[in-house]
Design a protein around this motif. Structure first.
Motif, PDB file in Angstrom:
ATOM      1  N   GLN A 104       0.586  -1.112  -0.089  1.00 16.16           N
ATOM      2  CA  GLN A 104      -0.003  -0.218  -0.023  1.00 16.16           C
ATOM      3  C   GLN A 104       1.040   1.321  -0.005  1.00 16.16           C
ATOM      4  O   GLN A 104       0.525   2.352  -0.691  1.00 16.16           O
ATOM      5  N   GLU A 136      -6.241  -0.434  -2.858  1.00 14.80           N
ATOM      6  CA  GLU A 136      -5.425  -1.527  -3.112  1.00 14.80           C
ATOM      7  C   GLU A 136      -6.263  -2.642  -2.691  1.00 14.80           C
ATOM      8  O   GLU A 136      -6.959  -2.621  -1.759  1.00 14.80           O
ATOM      9  N   CYS A 191      -3.771  -3.234  -7.364  1.00 12.20           N
ATOM     10  CA  CYS A 191      -3.772  -1.655  -7.209  1.00 12.20           C
ATOM     11  C   CYS A 191      -4.308  -0.953  -8.546  1.00 12.20           C
ATOM     12  O   CYS A 191      -3.718  -1.021  -9.342  1.00 12.20           O
TER      13      CYS A 191
END
Length: 426
Positions: free
Chosen positions: A45, A124, A140
């Motif tokens: 992330q 994500e 993502c």
């Protein structure tokens, strides 16, 4: 029997312990794997936020920029400009299917409508590329507003490295658990062996006790039956003789049974001592006087040595201590030759009473001293002909143990045996 019980008990103990160990290992693995996945997804992330930020700040996406991201070997990228793929490199059919599955997953699980809040939308997620249900990719999805149109970017990262790390950890824990299980079984085997060893020894002693008791009872019983049978054909004088023999052997059997019941009660802990303050010098003097006629019949000399100073009372069972002294004196009288000497003495030192019965008889060989307190053990086979069944010293030993004392055997200077009783003051 004990071998099977030993194996089953060891297996049961090891199984229970291994089950607890396996549950704890699985719990630790679950927590560890969850932590690995969470930290891996958090790192993904953070990196995606940096990449989406760089895409949002750049007005132009260059092939070099995209290729540099893919060249790391970690990510795969697909770009859709108003739903039209921008191919900066050739993609295989499997890759196209993978990206199509990722876009479908994104559209099903995320609701994107407009760019009112921000010109860039980034989400994500982890998703399964196959129907197995287990996630094997991080994805993502980046959606940008660009020149009145929409630029969609999908970045995928395979979880091969993470799965390999988890697999290695599972294999390591499995090996460690297997080694721990083997060690636990060995420990359980040794521990249960130590636990069962006294029980096995007790059963062995009981078996020997029953066998020896049967053997000892057989002799007087045979004499009784023989005399009873012979008395039918004998005259009055012979019948009287046979009755005397029957009575004598019956008394021997009664004494033997009484001794066996006493030892049985000691072993079952149904027998106890009645402790009370006792003047040991008076007790020894009474026992000495009771055995003087017995010694005179031998004949052997009987002497006693008592301390001149007053002694404190000893907390003991006087009846049982007298029984021990009677056993020792009876043995000494039986195995001391005529004109021999038996000495009974008492001393007190460091809160311990020391009673000794010393004779100058046949003595006890050194190799036999460790066994004379065993039941039915006789170093001299001729003792059985003198009314001794090999239980007296075993009874004496148990009585002294009940008084938290000791009974020792040694050699008398010049020949013979010396038995020493050590009784605490309590």
């Amino acid at each position: 029997m004990f071998r099977k019980v030993h194996f089953r008990l060891a297996l049961l103990c090891a199984s229970i312990t291994c089950f607890i160990l396996a549950v704890m290992s699985c719990g630790y693995l679950y927590i560890s794997e969850k932590s690995l996945k969470d930290s891996s997804f958090a790192a993904f992330q953070d990196e995606m936020k940096d990449i989406s930020g760089s895409f949002a700040e750049s007005s132009v996406l260059t092939w070099e920029q995209l290729a540099r991201i893919e060249d790391q070997g970690t990510y795969s990228i697909q770009i859709l400009d108003n739903e039209v793929p921008l191919l900066f490199h050739r993609q295989s059919s499997s890759q196209e299917e993978l990206f199509a599955a990722a876009w479908r997953y994104f559209e099903e699980h995320f609701a994107f409508s407009s760019f009112e809040e921000s010109p860039v939308y980034c989400a994500e997620f982890d998703f399964p590329s196959k129907s197995s249900g287990s996630s094997d990719y991080y994805g993502c999805a980046i959606v940008l507003e660009r020149n009145g149109g929409m630029l969609k970017i999908m970045i995928l990262m395979p979880l091969t490295a993470l799965e390999q790390q988890i697999r290695s950890q599972r294999i390591l824990f499995s090996l460690l658990t297997a080694l721990a299980a083997a060690a636990l079984f060995l420990f359980a085997w040794y521990f249960t062996w130590k636990l069962l060893r006294p029980l096995e020894e007790s059963q062995r002693r009981q078996t020997q006790f029953v066998a020896a008791a049967s053997h000892e009872l057989r002799t007087p019983l045979a004499v009784i039956l023989s005399c009873a049978s012979a008395s039918r054909c004998g005259n009055e004088e012979e019948r009287a003789h046979f009755l005397d023999s029957i009575q004598s052997e019956g008394m021997r059997m009664s004494g033997l049974i009484d001794d066996m019941l006493l030892l049985s009660g000691m072993e079952a802990h149904t027998w106890s001592v009645e402790m009370r303050p006792t003047e040991l010098d008076t007790l020894l003097l009474e026992t000495f006087e009771a055995f003087e006629p017995v010694a005179a019949e031998k004949p052997v000399r009987l002497a006693i040595e008592l301390p001149q100073e007053a002694l404190p009372p000893c907390s003991c069972d006087p009846g049982r201590i007298r029984q021990v002294l009677s056993i020792l004196l009876h043995n000494a009288v039986s195995y001391t030759p005529a004109q021999g000497l038996i000495r009974l003495s008492l001393a007190y030192d460091r809160k311990t009473f020391r009673i000794q019965v010393a004779d100058n008889g046949i003595g006890i060989p050194e190799e036999e001293k460790s066994r004379i307190f065993e039941r039915f053990y006789r170093a001299d086979p001729s003792r059985s002909r003198k009314g001794h069944f090999g239980l007296g010293l075993a009874i004496a030993s148990e009585i002294i143990k009940a008084h938290q004392g000791q009974i020792l055997v040694g050699d008398t200077p010049g020949g013979g045996s010396t038995f020493t009783l050590l009784l605490p003051l309590l």
